[in-house]
Scaffold this motif. Structure first.
Motif, mmCIF file in Angstrom:
data_model
loop_
_atom_site.group_PDB
_atom_site.id
_atom_site.type_symbol
_atom_site.label_atom_id
_atom_site.label_comp_id
_atom_site.label_asym_id
_atom_site.label_seq_id
_atom_site.Cartn_x
_atom_site.Cartn_y
_atom_site.Cartn_z
ATOM 1 N N MET A 142 0.847 -1.175 0.000
ATOM 2 C CA MET A 142 0.000 0.000 0.000
ATOM 3 C C MET A 142 0.888 1.233 0.000
ATOM 4 O O MET A 142 1.986 1.217 0.528
ATOM 5 C CB MET A 142 -0.943 -0.038 1.202
ATOM 6 C CG MET A 142 -0.358 0.470 2.505
ATOM 7 S SD MET A 142 -1.394 0.239 3.944
ATOM 8 C CE MET A 142 -0.957 -1.442 4.355
ATOM 9 N N LYS A 143 0.362 2.311 -0.570
ATOM 10 C CA LYS A 143 1.088 3.578 -0.611
ATOM 11 C C LYS A 143 0.848 4.345 0.684
ATOM 12 O O LYS A 143 -0.013 3.999 1.484
ATOM 13 C CB LYS A 143 0.645 4.395 -1.817
ATOM 14 C CG LYS A 143 1.054 3.756 -3.143
ATOM 15 C CD LYS A 143 0.626 4.623 -4.304
ATOM 16 C CE LYS A 143 0.981 3.950 -5.618
ATOM 17 N NZ LYS A 143 0.435 4.692 -6.764
ATOM 18 N N ILE A 144 1.591 5.423 0.856
ATOM 19 C CA ILE A 144 1.563 6.183 2.105
ATOM 20 C C ILE A 144 0.172 6.751 2.411
ATOM 21 O O ILE A 144 -0.242 6.802 3.567
ATOM 22 C CB ILE A 144 2.650 7.291 2.105
ATOM 23 C CG1 ILE A 144 2.878 7.798 3.533
ATOM 24 C CG2 ILE A 144 2.320 8.394 1.113
ATOM 25 C CD1 ILE A 144 4.138 8.624 3.698
ATOM 26 N N GLY A 145 -0.571 7.139 1.383
ATOM 27 C CA GLY A 145 -1.922 7.667 1.610
ATOM 28 C C GLY A 145 -2.841 6.622 2.218
ATOM 29 O O GLY A 145 -3.651 6.933 3.104
ATOM 30 N N GLU A 146 -2.717 5.389 1.762
ATOM 31 C CA GLU A 146 -3.536 4.300 2.307
ATOM 32 C C GLU A 146 -3.116 3.997 3.749
ATOM 33 O O GLU A 146 -3.957 3.769 4.608
ATOM 34 C CB GLU A 146 -3.412 3.047 1.440
ATOM 35 C CG GLU A 146 -4.155 1.843 1.959
ATOM 36 C CD GLU A 146 -5.674 2.019 2.020
ATOM 37 O OE1 GLU A 146 -6.317 1.264 2.775
ATOM 38 O OE2 GLU A 146 -6.213 2.912 1.328
ATOM 39 N N LEU A 147 -1.810 4.001 4.018
ATOM 40 C CA LEU A 147 -1.334 3.793 5.390
ATOM 41 C C LEU A 147 -1.888 4.894 6.294
ATOM 42 O O LEU A 147 -2.343 4.611 7.407
ATOM 43 C CB LEU A 147 0.196 3.790 5.435
ATOM 44 C CG LEU A 147 0.844 3.640 6.808
ATOM 45 C CD1 LEU A 147 0.495 2.302 7.445
ATOM 46 C CD2 LEU A 147 2.359 3.816 6.707
ATOM 47 N N ALA A 148 -1.872 6.110 5.820
ATOM 48 C CA ALA A 148 -2.409 7.236 6.599
ATOM 49 C C ALA A 148 -3.895 7.022 6.889
ATOM 50 O O ALA A 148 -4.344 7.224 8.017
ATOM 51 C CB ALA A 148 -2.185 8.546 5.842
ATOM 52 N N ARG A 149 -4.658 6.607 5.884
ATOM 53 C CA ARG A 149 -6.097 6.377 6.095
ATOM 54 C C ARG A 149 -6.337 5.233 7.078
ATOM 55 O O ARG A 149 -7.188 5.337 7.958
ATOM 56 C CB ARG A 149 -6.788 6.065 4.762
ATOM 57 C CG ARG A 149 -7.124 7.303 3.956
ATOM 58 C CD ARG A 149 -7.976 6.989 2.737
ATOM 59 N NE ARG A 149 -7.271 6.201 1.726
ATOM 60 C CZ ARG A 149 -6.374 6.676 0.874
ATOM 61 N NH1 ARG A 149 -6.050 7.950 0.908
ATOM 62 N NH2 ARG A 149 -5.788 5.891 -0.008
ATOM 63 N N ARG A 150 -5.594 4.162 6.954
ATOM 64 C CA ARG A 150 -5.801 2.997 7.834
ATOM 65 C C ARG A 150 -5.468 3.286 9.282
ATOM 66 O O ARG A 150 -6.037 2.676 10.181
ATOM 67 C CB ARG A 150 -4.956 1.815 7.358
ATOM 68 C CG ARG A 150 -5.507 1.116 6.164
ATOM 69 C CD ARG A 150 -4.777 -0.181 5.967
ATOM 70 N NE ARG A 150 -5.155 -0.816 4.723
ATOM 71 C CZ ARG A 150 -4.791 -2.037 4.392
ATOM 72 N NH1 ARG A 150 -4.018 -2.746 5.207
ATOM 73 N NH2 ARG A 150 -5.159 -2.546 3.251
ATOM 74 N N THR A 151 -4.523 4.169 9.499
ATOM 75 C CA THR A 151 -4.054 4.407 10.872
ATOM 76 C C THR A 151 -4.539 5.736 11.442
ATOM 77 O O THR A 151 -4.310 6.008 12.628
ATOM 78 C CB THR A 151 -2.507 4.380 10.919
ATOM 79 O OG1 THR A 151 -1.997 5.392 10.047
ATOM 80 C CG2 THR A 151 -1.973 3.009 10.542
ATOM 81 N N GLY A 152 -5.158 6.573 10.620
ATOM 82 C CA GLY A 152 -5.594 7.882 11.091
ATOM 83 C C GLY A 152 -4.442 8.825 11.362
ATOM 84 O O GLY A 152 -4.531 9.706 12.208
ATOM 85 N N CYS A 153 -3.361 8.640 10.648
ATOM 86 C CA CYS A 153 -2.147 9.418 10.856
ATOM 87 C C CYS A 153 -1.880 10.282 9.623
ATOM 88 O O CYS A 153 -2.103 9.844 8.494
ATOM 89 C CB CYS A 153 -0.976 8.448 11.088
ATOM 90 S SG CYS A 153 0.519 9.216 11.684
ATOM 91 N N GLN A 154 -1.416 11.489 9.828
ATOM 92 C CA GLN A 154 -1.075 12.373 8.715
ATOM 93 C C GLN A 154 0.134 11.841 7.950
ATOM 94 O O GLN A 154 1.058 11.272 8.546
ATOM 95 C CB GLN A 154 -0.741 13.778 9.243
ATOM 96 C CG GLN A 154 -1.861 14.455 9.968
ATOM 97 C CD GLN A 154 -2.938 14.935 9.012
ATOM 98 O OE1 GLN A 154 -2.653 15.326 7.890
ATOM 99 N NE2 GLN A 154 -4.176 14.892 9.461
ATOM 100 N N VAL A 155 0.152 12.046 6.642
ATOM 101 C CA VAL A 155 1.269 11.615 5.798
ATOM 102 C C VAL A 155 2.580 12.228 6.294
ATOM 103 O O VAL A 155 3.605 11.542 6.388
ATOM 104 C CB VAL A 155 1.004 11.983 4.315
ATOM 105 C CG1 VAL A 155 2.260 11.813 3.470
ATOM 106 C CG2 VAL A 155 -0.137 11.138 3.755
ATOM 107 N N GLU A 156 2.551 13.522 6.634
ATOM 108 C CA GLU A 156 3.767 14.195 7.114
ATOM 109 C C GLU A 156 4.285 13.561 8.400
ATOM 110 O O GLU A 156 5.495 13.471 8.617
ATOM 111 C CB GLU A 156 3.504 15.689 7.349
ATOM 112 C CG GLU A 156 3.123 16.464 6.110
ATOM 113 C CD GLU A 156 1.652 16.308 5.730
ATOM 114 O OE1 GLU A 156 0.811 15.986 6.598
ATOM 115 O OE2 GLU A 156 1.343 16.495 4.541
ATOM 116 N N THR A 157 3.370 13.122 9.239
ATOM 117 C CA THR A 157 3.766 12.482 10.503
ATOM 118 C C THR A 157 4.409 11.134 10.225
ATOM 119 O O THR A 157 5.404 10.766 10.870
ATOM 120 C CB THR A 157 2.546 12.333 11.431
ATOM 121 O OG1 THR A 157 1.962 13.617 11.631
ATOM 122 C CG2 THR A 157 2.943 11.742 12.771
ATOM 123 N N ILE A 158 3.878 10.392 9.283
ATOM 124 C CA ILE A 158 4.466 9.104 8.905
ATOM 125 C C ILE A 158 5.890 9.321 8.418
ATOM 126 O O ILE A 158 6.816 8.610 8.843
ATOM 127 C CB ILE A 158 3.612 8.399 7.829
ATOM 128 C CG1 ILE A 158 2.252 8.015 8.406
ATOM 129 C CG2 ILE A 158 4.344 7.177 7.272
ATOM 130 C CD1 ILE A 158 1.242 7.538 7.376
#
Length: 152
Positions: free
Chosen positions: A1-17
């Motif tokens: 999965m790409k970073i946007g999907e990881l962000a959606r799954r975890t409720g975390c901002q892309v910048e924070t990841i």
């Protein structure tokens, strides 16, 4: 999965990841042919762990230590207990500071009845007073206290 999907799954901002990656809390993801970051379930699990720790107001250093213990299950759990005990102590300290801040704000609030113009406002008058520089036994004024608690 790409970073946007990881962000959606975890409720975390892309910048924070990306920040957690730079800080070494999240392992480097694989890259696609197009050089996109590719994350897996291990990243979701680790990021969920980090977010839970952050929700408990743990520092990145504390999280780093907990992750190290999690990554090395043979390590002594007493170290994890000690970390949590120390964090509880920090929370208790902050609670005491917040209670003191509450008292200072209540004292400040009592200086104004809320009627009339602001030229007669006791709160504004008190906030304009210079802070006591001597630091004697007198309790800090609301002004001093408010300024001193926001640095934590």
């Amino acid at each position: 999965m790409k970073i946007g999907e990881l962000a959606r799954r975890t409720g975390c901002q892309v910048e924070t990841i990306r920040y957690y990656e730079r800080e070494g809390l999240l392992p480097e993801p694989a890259r696609s042919r197009g050089n996109y970051r590719l994350y897996g379930s291990a990243h979701v699990e680790r990021l969920t762990f980090i977010r839970h720790c952050r929700a408990l107001d743990m520092t990145l250093g504390e999280i780093r230590t907990l992750l190290m213990h999690r990554d090395h299950p043979e390590r002594d759990c007493a170290e994890v207990d000690a970390l949590i005990d120390a964090h509880i102590g920090h929370v208790e300290n902050r609670l005491a500071q917040l209670e003191s801040l509450r008292g200072a704000l209540l004292e400040l609030r009592a200086r104004c009845r809320g009627d009339g113009g602001t030229q007669d406002c006791g709160i504004l008058r008190e906030l304009a007073q210079p802070a006591d520089e001597e630091g004697g036994d007198a309790p800090p004024s609301a002004v001093e206290h408010i300024g001193g608690t926001h640095s934590h």
